[in-house]
Scaffold this motif. Sequence first.
Motif, PDB file in Angstrom:
ATOM      1  N   MET A   1       0.822  -1.178   0.000  1.00  0.00           N
ATOM      2  CA  MET A   1       0.000   0.000   0.000  1.00  0.00           C
ATOM      3  C   MET A   1       0.876   1.254   0.000  1.00  0.00           C
ATOM      4  N   ILE A   2       1.863   1.288   0.865  1.00  0.00           N
ATOM      5  CA  ILE A   2       2.726   2.461   0.927  1.00  0.00           C
ATOM      6  C   ILE A   2       3.509   2.611  -0.376  1.00  0.00           C
ATOM      7  N   GLY A   3       4.023   1.502  -0.888  1.00  0.00           N
ATOM      8  CA  GLY A   3       4.776   1.546  -2.138  1.00  0.00           C
ATOM      9  C   GLY A   3       3.969   2.088  -3.297  1.00  0.00           C
ATOM     10  N   ARG A   4       2.696   1.786  -3.311  1.00  0.00           N
ATOM     11  CA  ARG A   4       1.825   2.255  -4.393  1.00  0.00           C
ATOM     12  C   ARG A   4       1.411   3.707  -4.222  1.00  0.00           C
ATOM     13  N   HIS A   5       1.196   4.118  -2.985  1.00  0.00           N
ATOM     14  CA  HIS A   5       0.580   5.421  -2.752  1.00  0.00           C
ATOM     15  C   HIS A   5       1.506   6.481  -2.160  1.00  0.00           C
ATOM     16  N   ASP A   6       2.692   6.099  -1.753  1.00  0.00           N
ATOM     17  CA  ASP A   6       3.611   7.090  -1.182  1.00  0.00           C
ATOM     18  C   ASP A   6       5.037   6.767  -1.620  1.00  0.00           C
ATOM     19  N   PRO A   7       5.378   7.124  -2.853  1.00  0.00           N
ATOM     20  CA  PRO A   7       6.701   6.793  -3.370  1.00  0.00           C
ATOM     21  C   PRO A   7       7.834   7.521  -2.647  1.00  0.00           C
ATOM     22  N   HIS A   8       7.518   8.511  -1.840  1.00  0.00           N
ATOM     23  CA  HIS A   8       8.541   9.260  -1.126  1.00  0.00           C
ATOM     24  C   HIS A   8       8.816   8.716   0.274  1.00  0.00           C
ATOM     25  N   CYS A   9       8.035   7.759   0.706  1.00  0.00           N
ATOM     26  CA  CYS A   9       8.229   7.174   2.036  1.00  0.00           C
ATOM     27  C   CYS A   9       9.566   6.439   2.078  1.00  0.00           C
ATOM     28  N   ARG A  10      10.370   6.751   3.064  1.00  0.00           N
ATOM     29  CA  ARG A  10      11.693   6.134   3.183  1.00  0.00           C
ATOM     30  C   ARG A  10      11.708   5.018   4.212  1.00  0.00           C
ATOM     31  N   GLY A  11      10.593   4.823   4.901  1.00  0.00           N
ATOM     32  CA  GLY A  11      10.512   3.756   5.875  1.00  0.00           C
ATOM     33  C   GLY A  11       9.472   4.048   6.940  1.00  0.00           C
ATOM     34  N   VAL A  12       9.143   3.018   7.672  1.00  0.00           N
ATOM     35  CA  VAL A  12       8.182   3.127   8.764  1.00  0.00           C
ATOM     36  C   VAL A  12       8.771   2.472  10.006  1.00  0.00           C
ATOM     37  N   LEU A  13       8.202   2.829  11.149  1.00  0.00           N
ATOM     38  CA  LEU A  13       8.573   2.218  12.419  1.00  0.00           C
ATOM     39  C   LEU A  13       7.397   1.408  12.939  1.00  0.00           C
ATOM     40  N   LEU A  14       7.688   0.288  13.541  1.00  0.00           N
ATOM     41  CA  LEU A  14       6.672  -0.513  14.204  1.00  0.00           C
ATOM     42  C   LEU A  14       6.406   0.133  15.556  1.00  0.00           C
TER      43      LEU A  14
END
Length: 83
Positions: A1-14
């Motif tokens: 989902m993130i890859g498709r909708h937020d190409p600028h996301c560099r990562g997430v934290l749990l």
Amino acid sequence: MIGRHDPHCRGVLLLGLDAPEDVLAAAFAQAKRQRICKGFAIGRTIFAAPALAWMRGEIDNEEAVRRMAASYGRLIAAWEAAG
């Protein structure tokens, strides 16, 4: 989902959301399989119980710090063991 909708996301934290350590350890195993997950943020899991005991006068400063450090150490070990 993130890859498709937020190409600028560099990562997430749990996020831990005050979950018990064993629940987080299981979640770490799933999260580490996702390339986007870069780490964890688990404050309440580390400090909530020791802080409550400290505020009640059941433990002193040194014991509160010892408990928090031990919890953080166990969770770091669980993250590293997850792969």
